[in-house]
Scaffold this motif. Structure first.
Motif, PDB file in Angstrom:
ATOM      1  N   LYS A  73       0.818  -1.220   0.000  1.00 24.05           N
ATOM      2  CA  LYS A  73       0.000   0.000   0.000  1.00 24.05           C
ATOM      3  C   LYS A  73       0.850   1.268   0.000  1.00 24.05           C
ATOM      4  O   LYS A  73       0.416   2.305  -0.482  1.00 24.05           O
ATOM      5  N   GLU A  95      -6.313   3.513   7.408  1.00 25.61           N
ATOM      6  CA  GLU A  95      -6.995   4.568   6.655  1.00 25.61           C
ATOM      7  C   GLU A  95      -7.072   4.205   5.175  1.00 25.61           C
ATOM      8  O   GLU A  95      -8.091   4.428   4.528  1.00 25.61           O
ATOM      9  N   LYS A  96      -6.008   3.631   4.648  1.00 26.91           N
ATOM     10  CA  LYS A  96      -5.990   3.206   3.244  1.00 26.91           C
ATOM     11  C   LYS A  96      -6.986   2.071   3.018  1.00 26.91           C
ATOM     12  O   LYS A  96      -7.702   2.055   2.010  1.00 26.91           O
ATOM     13  N   TYR A 138      -9.747   1.534   4.739  1.00 27.92           N
ATOM     14  CA  TYR A 138     -11.081   2.138   4.786  1.00 27.92           C
ATOM     15  C   TYR A 138     -11.394   2.853   3.472  1.00 27.92           C
ATOM     16  O   TYR A 138     -12.496   2.740   2.936  1.00 27.92           O
ATOM     17  N   GLU A 139     -10.424   3.592   2.958  1.00 28.81           N
ATOM     18  CA  GLU A 139     -10.620   4.326   1.707  1.00 28.81           C
ATOM     19  C   GLU A 139     -10.867   3.371   0.549  1.00 28.81           C
ATOM     20  O   GLU A 139     -11.763   3.596  -0.266  1.00 28.81           O
ATOM     21  N   GLU A 140     -10.106   2.291   0.476  1.00 21.75           N
ATOM     22  CA  GLU A 140     -10.300   1.299  -0.584  1.00 21.75           C
ATOM     23  C   GLU A 140     -11.676   0.645  -0.474  1.00 21.75           C
ATOM     24  O   GLU A 140     -12.336   0.406  -1.484  1.00 21.75           O
ATOM     25  N   ARG A 155     -14.349   2.022   0.861  1.00 22.65           N
ATOM     26  CA  ARG A 155     -15.337   3.037   0.501  1.00 22.65           C
ATOM     27  C   ARG A 155     -15.456   3.150  -1.015  1.00 22.65           C
ATOM     28  O   ARG A 155     -16.560   3.180  -1.565  1.00 22.65           O
ATOM     29  N   ILE A 156     -14.329   3.161  -1.701  1.00 21.98           N
ATOM     30  CA  ILE A 156     -14.346   3.258  -3.157  1.00 21.98           C
ATOM     31  C   ILE A 156     -14.970   2.006  -3.767  1.00 21.98           C
ATOM     32  O   ILE A 156     -15.767   2.096  -4.701  1.00 21.98           O
ATOM     33  N   GLN A 213     -19.187   1.900  -3.232  1.00 20.14           N
ATOM     34  CA  GLN A 213     -19.742   3.253  -3.316  1.00 20.14           C
ATOM     35  C   GLN A 213     -21.168   3.313  -2.774  1.00 20.14           C
ATOM     36  O   GLN A 213     -21.557   4.279  -2.144  1.00 20.14           O
ATOM     37  N   THR A 262     -22.007   3.036   2.297  1.00 23.09           N
ATOM     38  CA  THR A 262     -21.185   4.046   2.946  1.00 23.09           C
ATOM     39  C   THR A 262     -20.783   3.579   4.331  1.00 23.09           C
ATOM     40  O   THR A 262     -21.610   3.104   5.103  1.00 23.09           O
TER      41      THR A 262
END
Length: 178
Positions: free
Chosen positions: A9, A137-138, A140-142, A144-145, A148, A151
């Motif tokens: 990552k 955090e990465k 969680y972001e992945e 979320r993306i 979509q 949420t």
């Protein structure tokens, strides 16, 4: 639960901040440089606050040991696990060899060096905690993306123990993120 290398990552950070140490004339280990490859949990519902190390010989490029290091208190892991099993809780905190991983004959000596020397560097432990936070955090972001339509939200109000967890797992809060 799956784990990924920090390098997967954050390749540049991992290359710059990966810890290694060199040994000469050690009673139990060959002269070599040993690298600690950091792995972290990919589960968005997990907050184990631990790092897994793959200890690699730079001379032979072989994996010599796998160990886990949890930096939180016993009470944190007791609450995190939701159980009162002192043996299991003790394995979560501090440094230990992973019992399910293949270990070389050098694993116990490496464990001692890492525990008694490498992890005594408080700045290094803070770096591991920062890596953990950035990694999560990465993740969680992945997630979320990827999802979509689903949420991931975190409530600012206090969540009751028996209410659904605000992370969206579908589990009760007490069995998930409490």
């Amino acid at each position: 639960m799956s784990f990924s290398l920090l390098h997967d990552k954050f390749p540049e950070m991992a290359m710059q901040e990966q810890r290694s140490f060199r040994l000469y004339d050690h009673n139990e280990l060959p002269d070599d440089e040993y690298s600690l490859m950091e792995l972290y949990c990919n589960d968005i519902n997990c907050d184990c606050r631990r790092v897994h190390f793959l200890v690699v010989s730079n001379n032979t490029k072989t994996h010599l040991a796998e160990m886990s290091f949890g930096w939180e208190s016993l009470s944190y892991y007791e609450k995190f696990m939701g159980i009162n099993d002192p043996e299991l809780i003790n394995e979560m905190t501090g440094l230990s060899l992973n019992p399910l991983s293949e270990q070389s004959e050098y694993a116990p000596a490496l464990l001692n060096i890492i525990n008694n020397e490498v992890l005594q560097d408080r700045n290094y432990v803070k770096r591991l905690q920062r890596h953990y936070q950035l990694f999560k955090e990465k993740v969680y972001e992945e997630a979320r993306i990827k999802n979509q339509s689903k949420t991931i939200t975190y409530s600012q109000t206090k969540t009751g123990r028996n209410e659904p967890c605000p992370c969206g797992s579908g589990k009760k809060y007490k069995k998930c993120c409490l």
